[in-house]
Design a protein around this motif. Structure first.
Motif: not given
Length: 535
Positions: A264-270
């Motif tokens: 699972f990847r955690v990325v900056p929300a956009e």
């Protein structure tokens, strides 16, 4: 004479025998004879059973008399499905060989046997490890997808039958479930919940979580993990840029540890990306629909919106929101409507750009169709169809040629009727009526005196007219011939480049270039007066 009879058969047969004994009268021709009858209810269990009738006399010592028949009973197949005798149903692991036995009793013999897996016919396929051999089925290196219910069926001339379902349970290590959220968006100082779901048999699983960022792997504490059966939830907080990365989820059961972790990847929300490949579709039930493919969700849960706007009134007529996928039913559109569909996605961080689609509905409202909105008329001549351009050019040229031919023909006809060349001089007097046709009853008359130059007039004649005095002249030049009519509102001139003509109130005036022919004709009244003067 008394005779004892016995009917001998298998033990189960004796319970369904009905035996009767008949003795004949002494006066009958069948004296000293006895008849014994046995009624039997035929079942499959009596097939191949021997039936014996034995008779003896209680008075005379003798060897009993008997007769034997072997029963043959016809019946549909009776089926019993069993797992291989060497296999234990509770201990079948992924990768082992499994076989089934279909035990059939029937008379006559069966002519067809079928196997079923989850009610789907099993096909013999050696390369896939599925071997069908008459009354047996073998599955080599069984996989988890081959677990489920199995059955066999058979048929003979008396009918067909199917066995009871036998459930095959295959045990395997944990693996990641499909259709999971793989990317999570998070802002700084935000805590997100990451869900990990596994498939495993037996379903008793122990979970473990790790975080991977730039090659550094760290185990996550169990206090942030809540597990239940095949599901585990992780509460993960993002405090800095270093907390963005990859989360790994493992599970283990009695068969061992999961081979590949769930990632699972955690990325900056956009905000999400715009939906892609959107199309308008026509349906037989007189409805339209819009189908798109979802774009990137920005790491957050997204929704899809379709806005339908009437192009004529600029009014919003439909606003549809879908949470699962960008598929919209455009219900309630009126007939003869030109509309625009604006499709976009949105999440908690914002909305995407809009995808624009255009369409229209038919006037009669009974049949709707998809059609592009017509563009506004263009002033670009190159956008006209080529056949239309050629038609216009040919029409213009034809009209010019026709006008030229008519003008030449009329001038030549008038020129033939004209007498010898005259030079007419006219004196002008004041006249208040500028009409081409003079008023005969006017008190203010003008005398027009003409003196013949060629051919000659012996006397002087006058012509009454309320018009201004006319003057006609013709001159020849190097470029052609020109004629003009004064005070009549009509004039024609010809150059080397074309033909010009004008029509007066009663006739035509024109000239032809480079042909040596020129003429001018005034109104019919003037020409008649000239004829009268000449006479």
């Amino acid at each position: 004479m008394i005779v004892h009879t016995d009917v001998l058969a298998a033990a189960e047969f004796c319970n369904i025998c009905l035996i009767t004994l008949h003795d004949f009268d002494e006066g009958s021709s069948s004296k000293n004879k006895s008849l014994s009858t046995a009624r039997i209810h035929a079942t499959a269990s009596l097939n191949t059973v021997s039936l014996t009738c034995r008779a003896r006399s209680p008075v005379i010592k003798h060897r009993p008399l008997e007769d034997t028949w072997k029963l043959e009973i016809y019946y549909p197949p009776q089926i019993d499905l069993r797992l291989g005798s060497s296999l234990s149903p509770e201990d079948i692991r992924e990768g082992t060989d499994v076989y089934f036995e279909c035990i059939i009793k029937s008379n006559p013999r069966v002519y067809k046997i079928e196997w079923f897996h989850n009610n789907v016919t099993v096909i013999h396929n050696v390369s896939a490890g599925v071997i069908v051999s008459n009354q047996s089925l073998a599955v080599q290196k069984v996989r988890r997808a081959q677990a489920g219910s199995y059955a066999c069926a058979a048929a003979n001339t008396e009918g067909d039958a199917r066995s009871e379902d036998l459930t095959l349970a295959v045990q395997y290590r944990p693996s990641c479930s499909r259709d999971q959220v793989r990317v999570y968006g998070a802002a700084r100082e935000e805590t997100i919940t990451v869900s990990c779901r596994l498939d495993a048999a037996p379903p008793v699983v122990a979970f473990s979580w790790r975080f991977n960022s730039s090659g550094d792997v760290a185990d996550l504490q169990d206090e942030y993990v809540a597990s239940d059966g095949l599901s585990s939830l992780l509460q993960y907080s993002v405090k800095s840029e270093l907390d963005y990365g990859t989360l790994l989820c493992w599970g283990s059961n009695d068969l061992g540890l999961q081979r590949e972790p769930c990632v699972f990847r955690v990325v900056p929300a956009e905000p999400p990306d715009v939906p892609e490949n959107c199309t308008l579709r026509n349906h037989p039930n007189e409805t339209l629909s819009v189908l798109c493919e979802p774009g990137y969700d920005g790491g957050l849960k997204q929704e899809f919106v379709a806005e339908v706007v009437d192009m004529r009134t600029r009014r919003l007529i439909l606003n549809i929101t879908e949470t699962a996928k960008p598929y919209f039913q455009l219900v309630g559109l009126a007939g003869d409507t030109i509309f625009v569909v604006r499709v976009y996605a949105k999440n908690s961080k914002g909305r995407s750009a809009k995808k624009i689609l255009r369409g229209s509905t038919d006037k009669d409202f009974t049949e709707r169709y998809i059609a592009p909105v017509r563009n506004q008329p263009s002033n670009n001549f190159s956008s006209l169809p080529l056949p239309q351009i050629l038609g216009c050019v040919v029409g213009i040229i034809g009209c010019l040629v026709l006008v030229a031919l008519v003008a030449v023909l009329v001038v030549r006809l008038k020129d033939r009727k004209q007498p010898s060349k005259l030079k007419v001089a006219a004196t002008e007097s004041k006249d208040e009526d500028p009409d081409l046709i003079p008023n005969r009853g006017s008190e203010d008359d003008t005398r027009l005196t003409a003196t013949p130059v060629e051919g000659g007039f012996t006397d002087s004649h006058s012509l009454r007219s309320s018009e201004k005095a006319y003057s006609q002249s013709s001159e020849s030049n190097s470029t052609g011939v020109a004629g003009a009519v004064t005070d009549s509102g009509v004039a024609g001139a010809v150059t080397d480049s074309g033909v010009a003509g004008a029509v007066t109130d009663s006739g035509v005036a024109g000239a032809v270039t480079d042909s040596g022919v020129a003429g001018a004709v005034t109104d019919w009244y003037n020409w008649s007066c000239y004829r009268l003067w000449c006479s």
